[in-house]
Design an enzyme around this catalytic site. Sequence first.
Site, PDB file in Angstrom:
ATOM      1  N   TRP A 124       2.605   1.482  -3.370  1.00 41.81           N
ATOM      2  CA  TRP A 124       1.647   1.821  -4.429  1.00 41.81           C
ATOM      3  C   TRP A 124       1.471   3.334  -4.532  1.00 41.81           C
ATOM      4  CZ3 TRP A 124      -3.112   4.360  -4.288  1.00 41.81           C
ATOM      5  CH2 TRP A 124      -3.891   4.265  -5.439  1.00 41.81           C
ATOM      6  N   HIS A 125       1.542   4.020  -3.405  1.00 46.22           N
ATOM      7  CA  HIS A 125       1.316   5.461  -3.406  1.00 46.22           C
ATOM      8  C   HIS A 125       2.480   6.240  -4.012  1.00 46.22           C
ATOM      9  CE1 HIS A 125      -2.072   4.684  -0.648  1.00 46.22           C
ATOM     10  NE2 HIS A 125      -2.511   5.860  -1.037  1.00 46.22           N
ATOM     11  N   GLY A 126       3.663   5.698  -4.007  1.00 49.62           N
ATOM     12  CA  GLY A 126       4.759   6.447  -4.592  1.00 49.62           C
ATOM     13  C   GLY A 126       6.094   5.756  -4.410  1.00 49.62           C
ATOM     14  N   PHE A 160      -0.400  10.148  -7.833  1.00 53.81           N
ATOM     15  CA  PHE A 160      -0.246   8.725  -7.588  1.00 53.81           C
ATOM     16  C   PHE A 160      -0.760   7.896  -8.749  1.00 53.81           C
ATOM     17  CE2 PHE A 160      -1.119  10.586  -3.257  1.00 53.81           C
ATOM     18  CZ  PHE A 160       0.223  10.696  -2.944  1.00 53.81           C
ATOM     19  N   THR A 162       0.830  -1.209   0.000  1.00 57.18           N
ATOM     20  CA  THR A 162       0.000   0.000   0.000  1.00 57.18           C
ATOM     21  C   THR A 162       0.860   1.253   0.000  1.00 57.18           C
ATOM     22  OG1 THR A 162      -1.794  -1.123   1.177  1.00 57.18           O
ATOM     23  CG2 THR A 162      -1.771   1.275   1.274  1.00 57.18           C
TER      24      THR A 162
END
Length: 477
Positions: free
Chosen positions: A325-327, A477, A322
Site C-alpha cells: 500500500w505504501h508504494g 503515498f 501494508t
Amino acid sequence: MSFASPLFLWYFMPAVLLAVLIAPRSWRNGVIAVASLVFYASGAGGTTLLLLACIVVNYLVAPALQPDEWDLERRRKRWLLIGVISFNLSILFVWKYAGFATEQAAVLASWFGADLPVVELALPIGISFYTFHHISYVVDIYRGERPALRNPVSFVTYIAMFPQLVAGPIIRYREIADQLPQQRSHRLDDIAAGLPRFALGLAKKVIVADSLAPVVNACFNTPAEDMTFAIAWLGAIGYTLQLYFDFSGYSDMAIGLGRMLGFRLPENFARPYSSVTVTEFWRRWHMSLSRWFRDYVYIPLGGNRHGAVQTYRNLWIIFLLTGFWHGAAWTFVLWGVFHGALLVFERATGRDRAPASQGGRIARRLLTTVLVTIGWVVFRSPDMAAAMNVLGNMLVPDLDGLSIEVGDALNNQRLLILVAALSAFFLPAKSVTGPYLESARSRPAAVLRVALLTVGLWYAAILVATGTFSPFLYYQF
C-alpha cells in the site's frame, strides 16, 4: 498545496475558516466541499477528474447496498459490493502499480529475448487514502452500520475534506457519519481548540522534520564505497525521527484543521517509539491505517478466530498489503514482510505481552526501537542494493566517521535539533501531547498552548516564509 506553504497559511486557511465562521450552518458542508476540491485541484491538476469519477460511482452505488433497499437479494448486493470494491481497487492498481507490474514483466520478458513496454503514469496525490475512504463507505453501508448519504455535498465533504484528503488520517465512514449532517455550533470554541493542535503539527514538521531532512538525505545519498558505520546509523536514526515528526506533524495539523472546521477526526499517533513490542508499535503508529486493515481485511479473513496457523497467515497478508500500500517497490514489500515476520514471531512466542519488570520493559523498548529503525532503512532506501549497503554498514563498526558532505549537512543547529528530537525515544507512553492540548484545562496545558501559539507557530511561519520547508513525506503515498 502544502499545509506548510505561504499560500495555505496566509491565504487559503484563513479564507476557508472565515467562510465557515460566517456562513449559515446549512452552508458549511458546501463551503468545505468546494474548498477541498480547489485545494486538491491546485496540486493534482487533471487527475482531479479521477477523484470526481470515483466520488460519482461510489455515491450512486451505495444506496443499493443498504439492507432491504430496492428489494435486492442479499446475494446480489454482495456481488454489487464486490463490483464497486473492485472498481476502487482497479483504479488504485492502474495508477499506482501498473508501472511496477509492467516493469517486472519487462524484466522477466528480457530473459527470453522479448522487449515489453513499461507503463509510466503520474501518481495522483492521495489516491491510496481516498480509495480506502470509498471502500470504508460502501462496506459500512452494506453491513448496515450507517445509512448511505443522500446529500451529495455531505458525501463530497467526507471523501474530499482537505485536512485529510492527501495524507490521512484514514477516516472510517462510521467514525464521521454522525458528524456530517450535524448542525455544528460553538464555532469559535472549535477554532480555539484546533489552532494549538495545528500549531503543534506545523512546528513538528517545519522546525524538526525539515531540519533533519538535509542530514538524512546526505547520509542516504552517500555512495556505497564511502558509507561508514557512523553515516549509516546517523541516517537510520535521523530518518526514524524525521518520518515520525513529519507524518505525526501532518496528522496533528489535519486533526487541528478538522476541529476548526467542526469535525473530530481520529487520532493517528500515540507515542509509537515508547512501544515495548512491535505489536504495540502498530497500535500506536499510523493507527487509522491499522484500524482500517483490521476492520476490512484482517477480521473478514478470520482474524485470530481459527487457530494459530490461520492467524499467522492473516498477519502475513495484512503486512504484505501494508507494505505494498505504501508504494510499488520491492523495498516496501520487504518492509511489510519484515514487520509481518516480527508480529508472527511475537505472537508465536508470547512476546507480544509486555514484561512485568521495569528493567525488562526498558530492554524490550530498546530492542523494539532498533528493529523499527532497521525497518525504516529499508523503507527509505531507493532500492534493495542501497538498503543492504546501509544495513551492512550498521552491523560493522569502523573508525572512519562522517564524510565531508554529511559533516557539512550536520551543522550545529541541526545537531541541536537532532539531540532534542531524540527525546521521542524516551518519553513515556501516556500523556500524548495532541489530545492533551485539546482536552486538558490545567495550567501546564494552558502554558503549552500559549507557547505553541506565540513561539512555535510564529517561528515555524518564519521558516516557511524563508522557503526552508519541504513536501510532506507521505504525499508520495
